[in-house]
Design a protein around this motif. Structure first.
Motif, PDB file in Angstrom:
ATOM      1  N   ILE A  71      -9.393   8.929 -13.391  1.00 46.36           N
ATOM      2  CA  ILE A  71      -9.209   7.662 -14.109  1.00 46.36           C
ATOM      3  C   ILE A  71      -7.799   7.113 -13.889  1.00 46.36           C
ATOM      4  O   ILE A  71      -7.615   5.923 -13.592  1.00 46.36           O
ATOM      5  N   ASN A  72      -6.798   7.961 -14.028  1.00 44.22           N
ATOM      6  CA  ASN A  72      -5.417   7.507 -13.859  1.00 44.22           C
ATOM      7  C   ASN A  72      -5.138   7.056 -12.436  1.00 44.22           C
ATOM      8  O   ASN A  72      -4.388   6.097 -12.218  1.00 44.22           O
ATOM      9  N   ILE A  73      -5.710   7.731 -11.465  1.00 45.21           N
ATOM     10  CA  ILE A  73      -5.482   7.347 -10.070  1.00 45.21           C
ATOM     11  C   ILE A  73      -6.101   5.980  -9.795  1.00 45.21           C
ATOM     12  O   ILE A  73      -5.471   5.113  -9.180  1.00 45.21           O
ATOM     13  N   ILE A  74      -7.320   5.776 -10.257  1.00 50.96           N
ATOM     14  CA  ILE A  74      -8.001   4.498 -10.012  1.00 50.96           C
ATOM     15  C   ILE A  74      -7.283   3.351 -10.726  1.00 50.96           C
ATOM     16  O   ILE A  74      -6.996   2.309 -10.127  1.00 50.96           O
ATOM     17  N   LEU A  75      -6.967   3.540 -12.016  1.00 50.59           N
ATOM     18  CA  LEU A  75      -6.283   2.492 -12.772  1.00 50.59           C
ATOM     19  C   LEU A  75      -4.887   2.222 -12.219  1.00 50.59           C
ATOM     20  O   LEU A  75      -4.457   1.069 -12.109  1.00 50.59           O
ATOM     21  N   GLY A  76      -4.167   3.298 -11.878  1.00 48.99           N
ATOM     22  CA  GLY A  76      -2.815   3.139 -11.363  1.00 48.99           C
ATOM     23  C   GLY A  76      -2.791   2.407 -10.032  1.00 48.99           C
ATOM     24  O   GLY A  76      -2.017   1.459  -9.839  1.00 48.99           O
ATOM     25  N   PHE A  77      -3.645   2.828  -9.102  1.00 47.13           N
ATOM     26  CA  PHE A  77      -3.644   2.199  -7.779  1.00 47.13           C
ATOM     27  C   PHE A  77      -4.025   0.727  -7.886  1.00 47.13           C
ATOM     28  O   PHE A  77      -3.436  -0.129  -7.224  1.00 47.13           O
ATOM     29  N   GLY A 110       1.351   5.064 -20.094  1.00 49.10           N
ATOM     30  CA  GLY A 110      -0.081   4.820 -20.115  1.00 49.10           C
ATOM     31  C   GLY A 110      -0.863   6.008 -19.584  1.00 49.10           C
ATOM     32  O   GLY A 110      -1.868   6.438 -20.180  1.00 49.10           O
ATOM     33  N   ALA A 111      -0.407   6.552 -18.452  1.00 49.43           N
ATOM     34  CA  ALA A 111      -1.068   7.736 -17.902  1.00 49.43           C
ATOM     35  C   ALA A 111      -0.870   8.944 -18.806  1.00 49.43           C
ATOM     36  O   ALA A 111      -1.761   9.793 -18.942  1.00 49.43           O
ATOM     37  N   PHE A 128       0.823  -1.210   0.000  1.00 47.15           N
ATOM     38  CA  PHE A 128       0.000   0.000   0.000  1.00 47.15           C
ATOM     39  C   PHE A 128       0.859   1.263   0.000  1.00 47.15           C
ATOM     40  O   PHE A 128       0.520   2.247  -0.664  1.00 47.15           O
ATOM     41  N   GLY A 129       1.967   1.251   0.723  1.00 43.27           N
ATOM     42  CA  GLY A 129       2.866   2.405   0.697  1.00 43.27           C
ATOM     43  C   GLY A 129       3.487   2.601  -0.672  1.00 43.27           C
ATOM     44  O   GLY A 129       3.535   3.730  -1.192  1.00 43.27           O
ATOM     45  N   PHE A 130       3.953   1.508  -1.264  1.00 45.85           N
ATOM     46  CA  PHE A 130       4.529   1.565  -2.609  1.00 45.85           C
ATOM     47  C   PHE A 130       3.505   2.051  -3.629  1.00 45.85           C
ATOM     48  O   PHE A 130       3.808   2.880  -4.495  1.00 45.85           O
ATOM     49  N   SER A 131       2.273   1.545  -3.548  1.00 50.08           N
ATOM     50  CA  SER A 131       1.223   1.931  -4.503  1.00 50.08           C
ATOM     51  C   SER A 131       0.896   3.413  -4.389  1.00 50.08           C
ATOM     52  O   SER A 131       0.749   4.106  -5.411  1.00 50.08           O
TER      53      SER A 131
END
Length: 304
Positions: free
Chosen positions: A229-235, A184-185, A88-91
């Protein structure tokens, strides 16, 4: 008058006709095979795995029900808790780094500069390279090239490999993961910036707004949906981190950079099938809860 009445009547009857019309067969032609494959490849194995998480199975042979024993043991396992903390910290750190870098690059690549198309192609290249290959290349750089540079420049902390330092290895993982994830982002942000009307910026120039003010007060609000969108997909993607970590540190030094996915797979190979299935089930529930929180925070906002 009769002609108008007939047109009005036919116009009113049109929605009823459409609603009464049966579903096109082509819909089932595409839906049923996809649903069948998803059920066989995802749903059924997941249900079987959840079932065995309540047993003492090692993956083969006999087994017995043990109830919630595996789940209770997980909450007292420091190795499992460490993997959750690292993941979770890394993400979180990687999501921030990727979005900041990708957004700034997108702003630059959509401005009036030369060779924009060529630069976009260059920045997208990391996205098409396998993660494990990228990890092995950077492993060599961190283990050999950077220590040589650190020794030549007289930088003590850089003379040894970052991957061998339990306090700094995560930084190397974040850098490499971000290097692959930024393209991608970047593409999503470019799509959002291109969609912003140019008249808005012309009006801002006439009003005397600086480039920074335009960025903060015009660009960011208008592309906020793309940020979400990028935050949700990235996490979501970084929570499942595996290949890059395996290629860089293999979870080391010790277990300081072992992700949840690595812990689960290592347990499968080590005979802890039921125990790690319980771990995977907990992780699945946590991921669902995170998704629900994200959807609740973004529902009705910045819709594209």
């Amino acid at each position: 008058m009769s002609i108008l009445t007939n047109k009005t009547t036919s116009g009113r009857d049109l929605p009823r006709q459409r609603s009464a019309r049966s579903v096109e067969p082509i819909f089932y032609f595409f839906l049923v095979p996809s649903l069948l494959l998803f059920t066989l490849a995802i749903t059924i194995p997941a249900i079987i795995g959840i079932f065995f998480s309540f047993t003492d199975s090692i993956g083969i042979g006999d087994w017995e029900f043990v109830g919630f024993t595996n789940y209770l043991a997980i909450f007292g396992d420091p190795a499992i808790l460490q993997s959750y903390l690292f993941t979770f910290g890394f993400s979180l750190v990687t999501v921030i780094a990727v979005n900041v870098v990708a957004f700034l690059l997108a702003v630059g690549l959509t401005s009036r500069i030369r060779m924009k198309s060529a630069l976009r192609t260059v920045f997208v290249i990391p996205m098409v390279v396998s993660g494990i290959i990228i990890a092995y290349v950077f492993n060599f750089l961190f283990s050999n090239s950077l220590p040589a540079v650190g020794a030549a420049a007289g930088i003590p902390w850089l003379e040894s490999s970052l991957l061998a330092n339990p306090d700094l290895a995560w930084i190397a993982i974040v850098l490499v993961t971000a290097w692959q994830a930024v393209p991608g982002a970047l593409l999503i942000y470019i799509a959002g910036l291109v969609a912003v009307p140019g008249d808005v910026y012309e009006a801002a120039d006439i009003d005397g707004a600086s480039k920074f003010q335009q960025l903060v007060k015009i660009t960011l609000p208008l592309v906020a949906g793309y940020v979400v969108i990028n935050i949700i997909l990235g996490f979501k993607g970084f929570l499942n981190a595996y290949d890059i970590i395996v290629g860089l540190t293999n979870g080391g030094p010790g277990t300081s950079t072992r992700s949840i996915a690595m812990t689960v797979i290592a347990g499968f190979n080590g005979g802890d099938y039921a125990y790690q299935m319980a771990n995977a089930t907990i992780f699945f529930v946590v991921a669902i809860l995170i998704s629900l929180v994200q959807l609740s925070l973004t529902r009705g906002r910045n819709a594209l």
